[in-house]
Design a protein around this motif. Sequence first.
Motif, PDB file in Angstrom:
ATOM      1  N   LEU A  78      -3.810 -21.474  30.328  1.00  0.00           N
ATOM      2  CA  LEU A  78      -5.004 -21.568  29.490  1.00  0.00           C
ATOM      3  C   LEU A  78      -5.133 -20.416  28.506  1.00  0.00           C
ATOM      4  O   LEU A  78      -5.987 -20.456  27.617  1.00  0.00           O
ATOM      5  CB  LEU A  78      -6.252 -21.642  30.374  1.00  0.00           C
ATOM      6  N   ALA A  79      -4.287 -19.401  28.641  1.00  0.00           N
ATOM      7  CA  ALA A  79      -4.310 -18.301  27.677  1.00  0.00           C
ATOM      8  C   ALA A  79      -3.718 -18.716  26.338  1.00  0.00           C
ATOM      9  O   ALA A  79      -3.921 -18.040  25.325  1.00  0.00           O
ATOM     10  CB  ALA A  79      -3.549 -17.100  28.229  1.00  0.00           C
ATOM     11  N   ALA A  80      -2.977 -19.816  26.330  1.00  0.00           N
ATOM     12  CA  ALA A  80      -2.364 -20.318  25.095  1.00  0.00           C
ATOM     13  C   ALA A  80      -3.121 -21.563  24.648  1.00  0.00           C
ATOM     14  O   ALA A  80      -2.986 -22.627  25.244  1.00  0.00           O
ATOM     15  CB  ALA A  80      -0.895 -20.650  25.326  1.00  0.00           C
ATOM     16  N   ARG A  81      -3.928 -21.450  23.613  1.00  0.00           N
ATOM     17  CA  ARG A  81      -4.682 -22.580  23.071  1.00  0.00           C
ATOM     18  C   ARG A  81      -4.035 -22.986  21.757  1.00  0.00           C
ATOM     19  O   ARG A  81      -4.282 -22.402  20.709  1.00  0.00           O
ATOM     20  CB  ARG A  81      -6.155 -22.209  22.887  1.00  0.00           C
ATOM     21  N   PHE A 110       2.217 -17.968  24.267  1.00  0.00           N
ATOM     22  CA  PHE A 110       1.272 -17.591  23.228  1.00  0.00           C
ATOM     23  C   PHE A 110       0.989 -18.827  22.384  1.00  0.00           C
ATOM     24  O   PHE A 110       1.787 -19.753  22.335  1.00  0.00           O
ATOM     25  CB  PHE A 110       1.764 -16.410  22.384  1.00  0.00           C
ATOM     26  N   PRO A 111      -0.158 -18.864  21.735  1.00  0.00           N
ATOM     27  CA  PRO A 111      -0.588 -20.098  21.080  1.00  0.00           C
ATOM     28  C   PRO A 111       0.196 -20.422  19.820  1.00  0.00           C
ATOM     29  O   PRO A 111       0.633 -19.532  19.090  1.00  0.00           O
ATOM     30  CB  PRO A 111      -2.062 -19.824  20.761  1.00  0.00           C
ATOM     31  N   HIS A 130      10.039 -14.551  31.204  1.00  0.00           N
ATOM     32  CA  HIS A 130       9.927 -13.354  30.370  1.00  0.00           C
ATOM     33  C   HIS A 130       8.475 -13.035  30.020  1.00  0.00           C
ATOM     34  O   HIS A 130       8.099 -11.882  29.889  1.00  0.00           O
ATOM     35  CB  HIS A 130      10.742 -13.581  29.092  1.00  0.00           C
ATOM     36  N   GLY A 131       7.656 -14.063  29.879  1.00  0.00           N
ATOM     37  CA  GLY A 131       6.284 -13.858  29.437  1.00  0.00           C
ATOM     38  C   GLY A 131       6.205 -13.879  27.927  1.00  0.00           C
ATOM     39  O   GLY A 131       7.118 -14.342  27.239  1.00  0.00           O
ATOM     40  N   THR A 132       5.115 -13.376  27.377  1.00  0.00           N
ATOM     41  CA  THR A 132       4.903 -13.430  25.937  1.00  0.00           C
ATOM     42  C   THR A 132       6.031 -12.721  25.205  1.00  0.00           C
ATOM     43  O   THR A 132       6.200 -11.505  25.346  1.00  0.00           O
ATOM     44  CB  THR A 132       3.565 -12.775  25.558  1.00  0.00           C
ATOM     45  N   PRO A 133       6.846 -13.455  24.427  1.00  0.00           N
ATOM     46  CA  PRO A 133       7.944 -12.795  23.735  1.00  0.00           C
ATOM     47  C   PRO A 133       7.443 -11.943  22.581  1.00  0.00           C
ATOM     48  O   PRO A 133       6.562 -12.352  21.824  1.00  0.00           O
ATOM     49  CB  PRO A 133       8.808 -13.967  23.233  1.00  0.00           C
ATOM     50  N   HIS A 190       9.217 -21.194  17.251  1.00  0.00           N
ATOM     51  CA  HIS A 190       8.089 -20.835  18.095  1.00  0.00           C
ATOM     52  C   HIS A 190       8.575 -20.609  19.529  1.00  0.00           C
ATOM     53  O   HIS A 190       9.482 -21.261  20.000  1.00  0.00           O
ATOM     54  CB  HIS A 190       7.031 -21.942  18.081  1.00  0.00           C
ATOM     55  N   GLY A 191       7.942 -19.670  20.208  1.00  0.00           N
ATOM     56  CA  GLY A 191       8.313 -19.396  21.598  1.00  0.00           C
ATOM     57  C   GLY A 191       9.442 -18.397  21.673  1.00  0.00           C
ATOM     58  O   GLY A 191       9.640 -17.566  20.786  1.00  0.00           O
TER      59      GLY A 191
END
Length: 462
Positions: A37-40, A80-81, A419-422, A455-456
């Motif tokens: 839910l942190a990525a909208r 991330f969004p 990795h999490g947020t790149p 993206h990503g």
Amino acid sequence: MTATHHPPDLFALSDVRGPVLRPGDDGYDAEVAAFNLAARHAPDVVVGATGTADVVTAMRWAAATGTPVAVQATGHGANFPLDGGLLINTARMTDVRIDVGARTATVGAGVKWRLLLEASVPHGLAALNGSSTDTGVVGHVLGGGLPLLGRAYGFASDLVRSFQVVTPDGTLHETDADHEPDLFWALRGGKGNVGVVTSLVTELVPLSRVVGGGIHCAGEHAEPLLRAYADWAPTVPAEMCTGFTLLRLPPLPIVPEPLRGRFLARIAVAWTGEAAEAEGLLAPLRAAAPVEFDTVADMDYRQVDDIYQDPREPIPARECCALLRELTPEAVDTLLGQAGPEAGRDYPLLMVELRHMGGRLADPARVEDAVCARDAAYLLESVGVLAGPEAAVAVEAATAALYAAMAPHGTGRTMVNLHGTPGDADDRARAWTPETHHRLRTLKSTYDPQNLLRHGHTVPLG
């Protein structure tokens, strides 16, 4: 294949059988929603693909209009969004076909591991899923795939026989070890840099049951349990697949009892051998600290979500990982100093975990791939819940401190799926060796010269 050029509107998507939605349309919010839910996400247009033809149409439109593209199936990998561009949602592509004689499964881009296991396990066959069967098969494999049973069977990508993939020019490819081997290489560990996978064929392993569960101690006893685990793990057979976890769980209904509101140290266990042998192997861990509750038991493989008990409801999360080359007494001291009992119950990371690697995970791939984690002894992973701005600041600070402290014990690399947020290009590159990263960049330039798939966790053009 030559792309047909169209103006940058939606008429070229009129052949898509699934929904084609813009912001404000009914169903748009549900179509773009991620598990994290942190990525909208807020794409200019989202295509709810119902099959390969829809993906081909969407990619041809993107190529003709120069529109950047992102792909989502289950949304577990959203870190991330997305702002603008085209989002292709493959969640409707859920075809599963099991070939019992060949011990293979053909799965669509939106298939979750749970659906695959429901189809395969009754035939005595299992897939190499991760700790949660709610995640998608394709996304897991594209990142190499660290399975629950990785020590026993290797990476999930090792068992893939072929892919059906749409490259950014809208061309559909069938690739395997003998057909476009460079493309096949990049799709096993290189994530979504060269195309959108619409289906894959993977081998299955002959397995329907495991000994699995968790040995749980109060968090105050984390030190003796972790020290015993660090001594014990290098001595066990490859069939013993385990992890050590520090859990600080909120008192919320989404957390199952008896975990709710607890600070716990846990050994998660998945053993593919005989149950009686597991008892002897696990005895030193059970003797290391007072056991609060023990759920290790023989289970149907379809119950494996009970082993790690990953969240089953969407949450706003910050995850991160690092590959470790060792778990020395000094590494144990450092980990406990950062996240152990002295860090307090208010320590902001929900989970800090060590996954034991080695075993078959250290074997060379049968067919060369882009996985760069075969030299790691352990994976360090963390998750923090972003329950508001203050919590987000605390989670970020604790995450940075943990990985900085553990860096001397690491390989310098991460796994792309965890990795999490790149961050910038240098941060993203940590998922691969320099040689593998260079080769990915070269292939990215070949298959995606417009850099539509940017993206990503992607690499820059070579």
